[in-house]
Design a protein around this motif. Sequence first.
Motif, mmCIF file in Angstrom:
data_model
loop_
_atom_site.group_PDB
_atom_site.id
_atom_site.type_symbol
_atom_site.label_atom_id
_atom_site.label_comp_id
_atom_site.label_asym_id
_atom_site.label_seq_id
_atom_site.Cartn_x
_atom_site.Cartn_y
_atom_site.Cartn_z
ATOM 1 N N ALA A 114 1.110 -1.296 0.081
ATOM 2 C CA ALA A 114 -0.018 -0.020 -0.094
ATOM 3 C C ALA A 114 0.831 1.144 -0.046
ATOM 4 C CB ALA A 114 -0.954 0.156 1.167
ATOM 5 N N ASN A 115 0.264 2.281 -0.687
ATOM 6 C CA ASN A 115 1.071 3.848 -0.505
ATOM 7 C C ASN A 115 0.029 4.444 0.459
ATOM 8 O OD1 ASN A 115 3.459 3.960 -2.246
ATOM 9 N ND2 ASN A 115 1.843 2.690 -3.600
ATOM 10 N N GLU A 116 0.534 4.993 1.502
ATOM 11 C CA GLU A 116 -0.452 5.842 2.462
ATOM 12 C C GLU A 116 0.199 7.114 2.936
ATOM 13 O OE1 GLU A 116 -3.589 4.846 2.997
ATOM 14 O OE2 GLU A 116 -3.538 2.850 2.340
ATOM 15 N N THR A 117 -0.487 7.883 3.559
ATOM 16 C CA THR A 117 0.026 9.096 4.349
ATOM 17 C C THR A 117 0.648 8.595 5.517
ATOM 18 O OG1 THR A 117 -2.114 9.392 5.710
ATOM 19 C CG2 THR A 117 -1.945 10.511 3.586
ATOM 20 N N TYR A 118 1.486 9.234 6.302
ATOM 21 C CA TYR A 118 2.224 8.852 7.094
ATOM 22 C C TYR A 118 1.324 8.435 8.391
ATOM 23 C CZ TYR A 118 5.747 8.389 11.228
ATOM 24 O OH TYR A 118 6.185 7.902 12.067
ATOM 25 N N THR A 119 0.217 8.805 8.928
ATOM 26 C CA THR A 119 -0.683 8.453 9.746
ATOM 27 C C THR A 119 -1.337 7.127 9.530
ATOM 28 O OG1 THR A 119 -0.803 10.889 10.365
ATOM 29 C CG2 THR A 119 -2.396 9.427 11.135
ATOM 30 N N SER A 120 -1.932 7.282 8.074
ATOM 31 C CA SER A 120 -2.562 5.786 7.592
ATOM 32 C C SER A 120 -1.592 4.614 7.916
ATOM 33 C CB SER A 120 -3.105 6.143 6.244
ATOM 34 O OG SER A 120 -4.225 7.032 6.456
ATOM 35 N N ALA A 121 -0.202 4.985 7.162
ATOM 36 C CA ALA A 121 0.729 3.751 7.117
ATOM 37 C C ALA A 121 0.956 3.466 8.546
ATOM 38 C CB ALA A 121 2.081 4.468 6.468
ATOM 39 N N LEU A 122 1.105 4.495 9.361
ATOM 40 C CA LEU A 122 1.356 3.685 10.815
ATOM 41 C C LEU A 122 0.232 2.824 11.280
ATOM 42 C CD1 LEU A 122 2.895 6.724 12.780
ATOM 43 C CD2 LEU A 122 3.839 4.537 12.375
ATOM 44 N N ALA A 123 -1.010 3.276 11.382
ATOM 45 C CA ALA A 123 -2.021 2.413 11.553
ATOM 46 C C ALA A 123 -2.199 1.213 11.058
ATOM 47 C CB ALA A 123 -3.469 3.256 11.396
ATOM 48 N N LEU A 124 -1.625 1.250 9.733
ATOM 49 C CA LEU A 124 -1.746 -0.227 8.905
ATOM 50 C C LEU A 124 -0.622 -0.943 9.253
ATOM 51 C CD1 LEU A 124 -2.920 -1.807 6.663
ATOM 52 C CD2 LEU A 124 -1.594 -0.769 4.939
ATOM 53 N N GLN A 125 0.500 -0.349 9.618
ATOM 54 C CA GLN A 125 1.634 -1.232 10.054
ATOM 55 C C GLN A 125 1.292 -1.879 11.444
ATOM 56 O OE1 GLN A 125 5.135 1.080 11.481
ATOM 57 N NE2 GLN A 125 6.452 -0.290 10.710
ATOM 58 N N GLY A 126 0.594 -0.963 12.388
ATOM 59 C CA GLY A 126 0.053 -1.501 13.791
ATOM 60 C C GLY A 126 -0.776 -2.639 13.405
ATOM 61 N N TYR A 127 -1.755 -2.474 12.713
ATOM 62 C CA TYR A 127 -2.745 -3.634 12.110
ATOM 63 C C TYR A 127 -2.208 -4.796 12.035
ATOM 64 C CZ TYR A 127 -6.803 -5.966 10.034
ATOM 65 O OH TYR A 127 -7.732 -6.865 9.727
ATOM 66 N N LEU A 128 -1.193 -4.726 11.032
ATOM 67 C CA LEU A 128 -0.688 -5.956 10.371
ATOM 68 C C LEU A 128 0.451 -6.531 11.300
ATOM 69 C CD1 LEU A 128 0.234 -4.654 6.808
ATOM 70 C CD2 LEU A 128 -1.636 -6.385 7.636
ATOM 71 N N ASN A 129 1.272 -5.878 12.099
ATOM 72 C CA ASN A 129 1.990 -6.402 13.230
ATOM 73 C C ASN A 129 1.070 -7.026 14.419
ATOM 74 O OD1 ASN A 129 4.223 -5.303 11.925
ATOM 75 N ND2 ASN A 129 4.438 -3.409 12.993
ATOM 76 N N SER A 130 0.136 -6.624 14.617
ATOM 77 C CA SER A 130 -0.744 -7.375 15.571
ATOM 78 C C SER A 130 -1.227 -8.677 15.320
ATOM 79 C CB SER A 130 -1.902 -6.234 16.172
ATOM 80 O OG SER A 130 -2.897 -5.962 15.039
ATOM 81 N N ASN A 131 -1.322 -8.802 13.915
ATOM 82 C CA ASN A 131 -1.680 -9.985 13.442
ATOM 83 C C ASN A 131 -0.689 -10.913 12.948
ATOM 84 O OD1 ASN A 131 -4.926 -10.096 13.009
ATOM 85 N ND2 ASN A 131 -4.324 -7.771 12.665
ATOM 86 N N GLY A 132 0.611 -10.612 13.216
ATOM 87 C CA GLY A 132 1.588 -11.468 13.036
ATOM 88 C C GLY A 132 2.357 -11.344 11.923
ATOM 89 N N ILE A 133 2.335 -9.963 11.050
ATOM 90 C CA ILE A 133 2.746 -9.936 9.952
ATOM 91 C C ILE A 133 3.944 -8.663 10.130
ATOM 92 C CG2 ILE A 133 2.609 -9.117 7.621
ATOM 93 C CD1 ILE A 133 -0.124 -10.591 7.483
ATOM 94 N N GLU A 134 5.015 -8.797 9.830
ATOM 95 C CA GLU A 134 6.226 -7.942 9.833
ATOM 96 C C GLU A 134 5.878 -6.889 8.945
ATOM 97 O OE1 GLU A 134 10.069 -8.754 11.201
ATOM 98 O OE2 GLU A 134 9.720 -10.879 11.169
ATOM 99 N N CYS A 135 5.832 -5.524 9.293
ATOM 100 C CA CYS A 135 5.692 -4.508 8.243
ATOM 101 C C CYS A 135 6.661 -3.701 8.275
ATOM 102 C CB CYS A 135 4.096 -4.144 8.464
ATOM 103 S SG CYS A 135 3.583 -2.914 7.360
ATOM 104 N N TYR A 136 7.046 -3.104 7.266
ATOM 105 C CA TYR A 136 7.984 -1.959 7.371
ATOM 106 C C TYR A 136 7.574 -0.658 6.293
ATOM 107 C CZ TYR A 136 10.484 -6.063 8.162
ATOM 108 O OH TYR A 136 10.868 -7.418 8.888
ATOM 109 N N LEU A 137 7.994 0.676 6.910
ATOM 110 C CA LEU A 137 7.668 1.839 6.227
ATOM 111 C C LEU A 137 8.663 2.401 5.495
ATOM 112 C CD1 LEU A 137 5.523 3.492 8.897
ATOM 113 C CD2 LEU A 137 4.777 1.730 7.254
ATOM 114 N N LYS A 138 8.578 2.536 3.923
ATOM 115 C CA LYS A 138 9.490 3.571 3.400
ATOM 116 C C LYS A 138 9.201 4.955 2.858
ATOM 117 C CE LYS A 138 12.549 2.235 -0.497
ATOM 118 N NZ LYS A 138 12.915 1.275 -1.674
ATOM 119 N N ASN A 139 10.069 5.479 2.610
ATOM 120 C CA ASN A 139 9.906 7.062 2.090
ATOM 121 C C ASN A 139 9.271 7.930 3.243
ATOM 122 O OD1 ASN A 139 10.733 6.207 -0.372
ATOM 123 N ND2 ASN A 139 8.491 6.156 -1.513
ATOM 124 N N VAL A 140 9.824 7.559 4.609
ATOM 125 C CA VAL A 140 9.227 8.403 5.440
ATOM 126 C C VAL A 140 10.140 9.768 5.736
ATOM 127 C CG1 VAL A 140 8.825 8.649 7.905
ATOM 128 C CG2 VAL A 140 8.191 6.704 6.899
#
Length: 364
Positions: free
Chosen positions: A9-35
């Motif tokens: 996905a491509n998101e705003t920083y706030t939405s990307a953080l929320a998505l990262q937290g959601y995926l991490n909480s479900n056992g999927i490691e998630c990384y953010l780029k272009n911050v």
Amino acid sequence: MEDKLIVIANETYTSALALQGYLNSNGIECYLKNVNLIQPNISDNVKVQIREADAERAIKLLVELDDPGRGEHNVRRILVPIDFSEHSNNAALFALRIAHVYGAELKLLHVFNSPIVDLIPFSDAASVQIDVDLNFHTLQKNAKKQLVKAFEQIKRYARENGMDTVKIGYSLREGFPSYGIIDSCRRHKPGIVIMGTKGEGFRSNELVGDVAMDVAKEVNIPLLVIPEKAVLKDIYEVKNVLYAARLDDNDYAAIRKLAVILSAFKVNIWCINCTDEPENAIARARLSSLKDYAKKTIKKANIQFELVKGKYCAETFRGFISGRRIDLFAVTMHKRNLLSRLFNPSLTRKMLAEADIPMLIFPD
């Protein structure tokens, strides 16, 4: 060797953080780029990355998060804009058959243009106004006469063909055709709009008629467009339907609406995504998720899902339409760029003209 990272996905920083937290909480490691490290809150194109092996699980989680099954569509009212050309009258008869199947109300709509006078000398304003008023009333009278005639023809056809239970009405509006249709949609809230293109009052542009394109851009209602050269069949003869999937969130609602609209008929639906990389993990995961969603929520329809390799989507779909004897072509319209991501508009118009089939457009 480490798993390849892919962008989900491509998101705003706030939405990307929320998505990262959601995926991490479900056992999927998630990384953010272009911050933006200095001012992260201003980042508006943050790439959300996951391991390729987690793609299918991640897509399923996103589907559950978005809850795409809301807003199931029912056909209770059908709006049919007509311009009294033979083609638009045929579209009205096609709509009548659909209304009969669903027990829906059918409303014929005609929008006529009133005269516009510019740069009138002040001394002549009164006399010109009288002429304009007379001309307007003449146009209105003639338009109503034609509309009533079309209405009576439809009613007679319904009686003669066992469809006299359909409630049929008509409405006359003044103004530009597209604006009149759009306003009528907002007022009457039909379940679907069925219209022909390139009739006496419709000009043709690169994709479909200008009026149809204007309506598709502005209303949140499925639009069935019947091209000028389409060979209309009885609705019961529609057996094979092609849905051009874009593999985004809009597909879930569209495939559900398509199944509901066609629920009274025994049809085969091909849900096809055209891509030059059919082995792409994200594409395969999204198609698999869409297939699982359809399996759980759509019980009666026969739906096939495929990734079809092709560099030029319009030509690919045209070949598919010809090879599988497709009777109806369905697509979700991206209002921001008018399908330009998916098609070359001139090729699409040519494809539809040569295939001689109607086009069902869903709003995004």
